[in-house]
Design a protein around this motif. Structure first.
Motif, short mmCIF file in Angstrom:
data_model
loop_
_atom_site.label_atom_id
_atom_site.label_comp_id
_atom_site.label_asym_id
_atom_site.label_seq_id
_atom_site.Cartn_x
_atom_site.Cartn_y
_atom_site.Cartn_z
N GLU A 1 0.84 -1.21 0.00
CA GLU A 1 0.00 0.00 0.00
C GLU A 1 0.87 1.26 0.00
O GLU A 1 0.57 2.23 -0.71
N LEU A 2 1.97 1.24 0.77
CA LEU A 2 2.89 2.38 0.75
C LEU A 2 3.54 2.54 -0.62
O LEU A 2 3.68 3.66 -1.13
N ALA A 3 3.94 1.42 -1.21
CA ALA A 3 4.55 1.48 -2.54
C ALA A 3 3.56 2.07 -3.54
O ALA A 3 3.94 2.91 -4.38
N ASN A 4 2.31 1.66 -3.47
CA ASN A 4 1.28 2.23 -4.33
C ASN A 4 1.11 3.73 -4.10
O ASN A 4 1.06 4.52 -5.04
N GLN A 5 1.07 4.10 -2.83
CA GLN A 5 0.86 5.50 -2.47
C GLN A 5 1.98 6.39 -2.99
O GLN A 5 1.73 7.52 -3.46
N TYR A 6 3.23 5.88 -2.94
CA TYR A 6 4.38 6.69 -3.34
C TYR A 6 4.91 6.31 -4.73
O TYR A 6 5.99 6.74 -5.12
#
Length: 271
Positions: free
Chosen positions: A127-132
Motif C-alpha cells: 500500500e505504501l509502494a502504491n501511495q508513493y
C-alpha cells in the motif's frame, strides 16, 4: 559493459573496513549502479548513511535506496516501523520499497499468528509502494502462491524485482505477468541449482536482472574455505553475468546490455 547490482546489503558491518575499496573495485569491473536494500527499522539510519557515503566518493557505482521491512525478521517489526518507512519514502529519493514479502523457511514462521503478521506487513508495504508510486523488491521463500495471491488481491501494477528467485517456472511466469523481473544471484553458478536453471531457460532474458545479495549468495567460483562464512561483494557481479551468458549461449556484452536496460526499466531509472 554496464552492470547493475539490483540487490545488495552493502551497508552491513561486513563491509565497514573496506567498503570504499570494494566500491572502487566494483566500478572497475563494470558495476555502474547498485541498490542498498532495507530489511529492518533499526538499520534504516545506517542504510541512509551508507547511501550518502557512496554518493560522496569518486569512481564508485551510483547508489540507490530501497527501504523495507523483511519478512524473515517479522518478530522485530512494529507498527511504528511502518511510519518510519513512510517518513523515509517522503524525505529521501528512494527507487523502490524492499525487501518485502513472505518467508516460511523457518518452522516458526508457518505458525498462523506469525504468518498472519507477515501478510499484514506485506500488504501494508504494498500500500505504501502504491501511495508513493514505487516498484517493490520481493523476498519470497516457500510462500510463492500466497505472495502472488496478495499481489493480485492488491491489484499491484508497479512491478519490481522478485529477488533471489527460488520458485519454479509457473511462479516465475506468474510474477512476470504481474510486471516483475526475476533476480538472479550467484546461485546460478551452482550446477545443482537445476530448478533455477530451468526458470532462466524458460522465461527469456527480457525478464531477468542480476544481483549479488552481498554479503550472501557468493558465486561458487568466489568461495574459499575459511572458519567463517564466505563474504560476497559487488565485485563478484560479473561472475553472475558470465555463468548466465554461458547458460543462455549469448555473448556477455549482448546479455549485459539487455539486463542493464531491464534493470533501468523495471525501476523507472534514467541513468
Amino acid at each position: 559493459m554496464q552492470l547493475f547490482d539490483t540487490h545488495t546489503h552493502f551497508d552491513v558491518a561486513d563491509f565497514d573496513q573496506d567498503r570504499q575499496q570494494l566500491a572502487v573495485q566494483a566500478k572497475q569491473v563494470g558495476v555502474e549502479a547498485l541498490i542498498l536494500i532495507g530489511f529492518i527499522e533499526s538499520r534504516f539510519d545506517t542504510l541512509i548513511q551508507t547511501h550518502q557515503q557512496l554518493q560522496g566518493w569518486d569512481n564508485v557505482p551510483k547508489s540507490y535506496l530501497a527501504p523495507g521491512l523483511h519478512p524473515f525478521y517479522i518478530e522485530q517489526h512494529h507498527e511504528a516501523h511502518l511510519q518510519q518507512l513512510e517518513w523515509i519514502l517522503q524525505q529521501h529519493d528512494c527507487v523502490a520499497v524492499g525487501e518485502i514479502g513472505l518467508d516460511t523457511f523457518l518452522k516458526q514462521h508457518k505458525q498462523p499468528e506469525l504468518f498472519a503478521k507477515q501478510q499484514y506487513y506485506f500488504n501494508a508495504q504494498l500500500e505504501l509502494a502504491n501511495q508513493y508510486n514505487k516498484p517493490v523488491l520481493l523476498h519470497i521463500r516457500k510462500a510463492h502462491a500466497e505472495s502472488i495471491a496478495i499481489l493480485k488481491a492488491q491489484k499491484f501494477k508497479l512491478g519490481g524485482i522478485a529477488h533471489a528467485f527460488s520458485g519454479g517456472i509457473e511462479e516465475a511466469k506468474a510474477l512476470v505477468k504481474l510486471g516483475f523481473k526475476i533476480g538472479i544471484t550467484g546461485q546460478i553458478t551452482n550446477p545443482n541449482a537445476k530448478k533455477l536453471h530451468q526458470v532462466v531457460q524458460a522465461i527469456g532474458v527480457e525478464h531477468l536482472v542480476i544481483e549479488t545479495d552481498c554479503p550472501d549468495m557468493t558465486p561458487l567460483c568466489c568461495q574459499t574455505s575459511t572458519a567463517y562464512r564466505t563474504r560476497n561483494t559487488p565485485v563478484n557481479l560479473p561472475y553472475v553475468l558470465e555463468y548466465l551468458a554461458a547458460m543462455l549461449e549469448q555473448p556477455q556484452e549482448v546479455l549485459a546490455q539487455q539486463i542493464w536496460q531491464n534493470s533501468l526499466s523495471t525501476l523507472n531509472i534514467k541513468f
